[in-house]
Write a protein that holds these residues in place. Structure first.
Motif, mmCIF file in Angstrom:
data_model
loop_
_atom_site.group_PDB
_atom_site.id
_atom_site.type_symbol
_atom_site.label_atom_id
_atom_site.label_comp_id
_atom_site.label_asym_id
_atom_site.label_seq_id
_atom_site.Cartn_x
_atom_site.Cartn_y
_atom_site.Cartn_z
ATOM 1 N N GLU A 192 0.934 -1.113 0.086
ATOM 2 C CA GLU A 192 0.147 0.112 -0.197
ATOM 3 C C GLU A 192 0.791 1.312 0.000
ATOM 4 O O GLU A 192 0.419 2.244 -0.664
ATOM 5 C CB GLU A 192 -0.942 0.061 1.151
ATOM 6 N N GLU A 193 1.923 1.381 0.906
ATOM 7 C CA GLU A 193 2.916 2.414 1.046
ATOM 8 C C GLU A 193 3.525 2.817 -0.280
ATOM 9 O O GLU A 193 3.810 3.888 -0.712
ATOM 10 C CB GLU A 193 3.772 2.289 2.251
ATOM 11 N N LEU A 194 4.056 1.476 -1.044
ATOM 12 C CA LEU A 194 4.683 1.963 -2.103
ATOM 13 C C LEU A 194 3.808 2.234 -3.583
ATOM 14 O O LEU A 194 4.399 2.809 -4.512
ATOM 15 C CB LEU A 194 5.476 0.736 -2.417
ATOM 16 N N SER A 195 2.624 2.113 -3.293
ATOM 17 C CA SER A 195 1.646 2.487 -4.280
ATOM 18 C C SER A 195 1.634 4.165 -4.188
ATOM 19 O O SER A 195 0.884 4.728 -5.027
ATOM 20 C CB SER A 195 0.320 1.881 -3.959
ATOM 21 N N THR A 196 1.780 4.857 -3.062
ATOM 22 C CA THR A 196 1.643 6.154 -2.868
ATOM 23 C C THR A 196 3.136 7.024 -3.414
ATOM 24 O O THR A 196 3.931 6.229 -3.801
ATOM 25 C CB THR A 196 1.599 6.389 -1.361
ATOM 26 N N SER A 197 2.940 8.216 -3.284
ATOM 27 C CA SER A 197 4.139 9.013 -3.821
ATOM 28 C C SER A 197 5.002 9.138 -2.471
ATOM 29 O O SER A 197 6.098 9.882 -2.615
ATOM 30 C CB SER A 197 3.588 10.196 -4.326
ATOM 31 N N ASP A 198 4.817 8.626 -1.366
ATOM 32 C CA ASP A 198 5.617 8.693 -0.131
ATOM 33 C C ASP A 198 7.053 8.346 -0.620
ATOM 34 O O ASP A 198 7.290 7.307 -1.319
ATOM 35 C CB ASP A 198 5.248 8.030 0.912
ATOM 36 N N ASP A 199 8.093 8.954 0.109
ATOM 37 C CA ASP A 199 9.524 8.479 0.105
ATOM 38 C C ASP A 199 9.801 7.515 0.773
ATOM 39 O O ASP A 199 9.151 7.218 1.904
ATOM 40 C CB ASP A 199 10.425 9.774 0.104
ATOM 41 N N PRO A 200 10.978 6.759 0.621
ATOM 42 C CA PRO A 200 11.389 5.648 1.703
ATOM 43 C C PRO A 200 11.377 5.995 3.117
ATOM 44 O O PRO A 200 10.942 5.077 3.858
ATOM 45 C CB PRO A 200 12.707 5.373 1.022
ATOM 46 N N ALA A 201 11.853 7.124 3.411
ATOM 47 C CA ALA A 201 11.858 7.567 4.899
ATOM 48 C C ALA A 201 10.616 7.610 5.410
ATOM 49 O O ALA A 201 10.227 7.294 6.536
ATOM 50 C CB ALA A 201 12.598 8.806 5.136
ATOM 51 N N THR A 202 9.769 8.370 4.667
ATOM 52 C CA THR A 202 8.330 8.235 5.018
ATOM 53 C C THR A 202 7.675 7.119 5.290
ATOM 54 O O THR A 202 6.994 6.615 6.357
ATOM 55 C CB THR A 202 7.487 9.225 4.258
ATOM 56 N N ILE A 203 7.720 6.237 4.461
ATOM 57 C CA ILE A 203 7.320 4.632 4.419
ATOM 58 C C ILE A 203 7.756 3.880 5.528
ATOM 59 O O ILE A 203 7.047 3.454 6.590
ATOM 60 C CB ILE A 203 7.617 4.042 3.208
ATOM 61 N N CYS A 204 9.045 4.117 5.875
ATOM 62 C CA CYS A 204 9.394 3.239 7.149
ATOM 63 C C CYS A 204 9.443 3.895 8.350
ATOM 64 O O CYS A 204 9.048 3.386 9.399
ATOM 65 C CB CYS A 204 11.191 3.265 6.871
ATOM 66 N N LYS A 205 8.695 5.322 8.536
ATOM 67 C CA LYS A 205 8.179 5.985 9.603
ATOM 68 C C LYS A 205 6.687 5.624 9.594
ATOM 69 O O LYS A 205 6.332 5.306 10.895
ATOM 70 C CB LYS A 205 8.297 7.503 9.478
ATOM 71 N N ASN A 206 5.992 5.262 8.690
ATOM 72 C CA ASN A 206 4.380 5.091 8.857
ATOM 73 C C ASN A 206 4.543 3.594 9.383
ATOM 74 O O ASN A 206 3.609 3.131 9.964
ATOM 75 C CB ASN A 206 3.927 5.197 7.482
ATOM 76 N N ILE A 207 5.391 2.700 9.053
ATOM 77 C CA ILE A 207 5.343 1.432 9.643
ATOM 78 C C ILE A 207 6.092 1.212 10.962
ATOM 79 O O ILE A 207 6.210 0.099 11.457
ATOM 80 C CB ILE A 207 5.680 0.453 8.637
ATOM 81 N N GLU A 208 6.677 2.429 11.356
ATOM 82 C CA GLU A 208 7.119 2.604 12.833
ATOM 83 C C GLU A 208 8.485 1.741 12.878
ATOM 84 O O GLU A 208 8.932 1.152 13.956
ATOM 85 C CB GLU A 208 6.180 2.056 13.823
ATOM 86 N N ILE A 209 9.234 1.539 11.491
ATOM 87 C CA ILE A 209 10.676 1.072 11.971
ATOM 88 C C ILE A 209 11.606 2.024 12.100
ATOM 89 O O ILE A 209 12.648 1.882 12.736
ATOM 90 C CB ILE A 209 10.882 0.393 10.661
ATOM 91 N N CYS A 210 11.408 3.475 11.751
ATOM 92 C CA CYS A 210 12.193 4.418 11.865
ATOM 93 C C CYS A 210 11.625 5.463 12.759
ATOM 94 O O CYS A 210 10.407 5.446 12.635
ATOM 95 C CB CYS A 210 12.465 5.141 10.497
ATOM 96 N N LYS A 211 12.271 6.385 13.500
ATOM 97 C CA LYS A 211 11.791 7.365 14.018
ATOM 98 C C LYS A 211 11.474 8.621 13.543
ATOM 99 O O LYS A 211 11.902 8.810 12.492
ATOM 100 C CB LYS A 211 12.495 7.637 15.483
#
Length: 122
Positions: free
Chosen positions: A103-122
């Motif tokens: 789902e996240e990769l289907s959006t225009s979000d950048d990699p950092a935002t995707i990893c923040k959204n799944i709570e892997i990165c702060k």
């Protein structure tokens, strides 16, 4: 004196080993898959965030704007083969979050935002 040092060393080693086993049992006792346990155990390590960003960046490069969910899923399953020694961590991360990542990769979000959204990165 040497016997005392050896005895203390063995006691400390035993205590550490016991604590590790208790921690593992708590994680596994929650009926989680081994991939989820691996991600949970490593979430505090800096390598998990970097691995997530690396994988998302590489998948984003390989998919087109009109990519289907199946295309994205196929790229996610292959991306970890290119990462080297972090391959196991990458695969467990992808396996745990595959639906959300598609789902996240289907959006225009950048990699950092995707990893923040799944709570892997702060």
């Amino acid at each position: 004196m040497l016997r005392f040092i050896i005895l203390v060393t063995l006691l400390v080693s035993s205590a550490c080993a016991l604590q590790w086993e208790i921690y593992r049992e708590e994680l596994i006792g929650n009926k989680e898959s081994s991939g989820e346990v691996m991600v949970k155990m490593n979430q505090g390590l800096p390598g998990v965030c970097w691995t997530c960003k690396w994988a998302m960046r590489n998948v984003k490069k390989k998919i087109s704007n009109g990519a289907t969910a199946e295309d994205i899923k196929n790229q996610l399953t292959r991306v970890c083969d290119e990462i080297g020694f972090l391959k196991i961590m990458c695969k467990s991360l992808v396996n745990k979050y595959v639906g959300t990542l598609v789902e996240e990769l289907s959006t225009s979000d950048d990699p950092a935002t995707i990893c923040k959204n799944i709570e892997i990165c702060k």
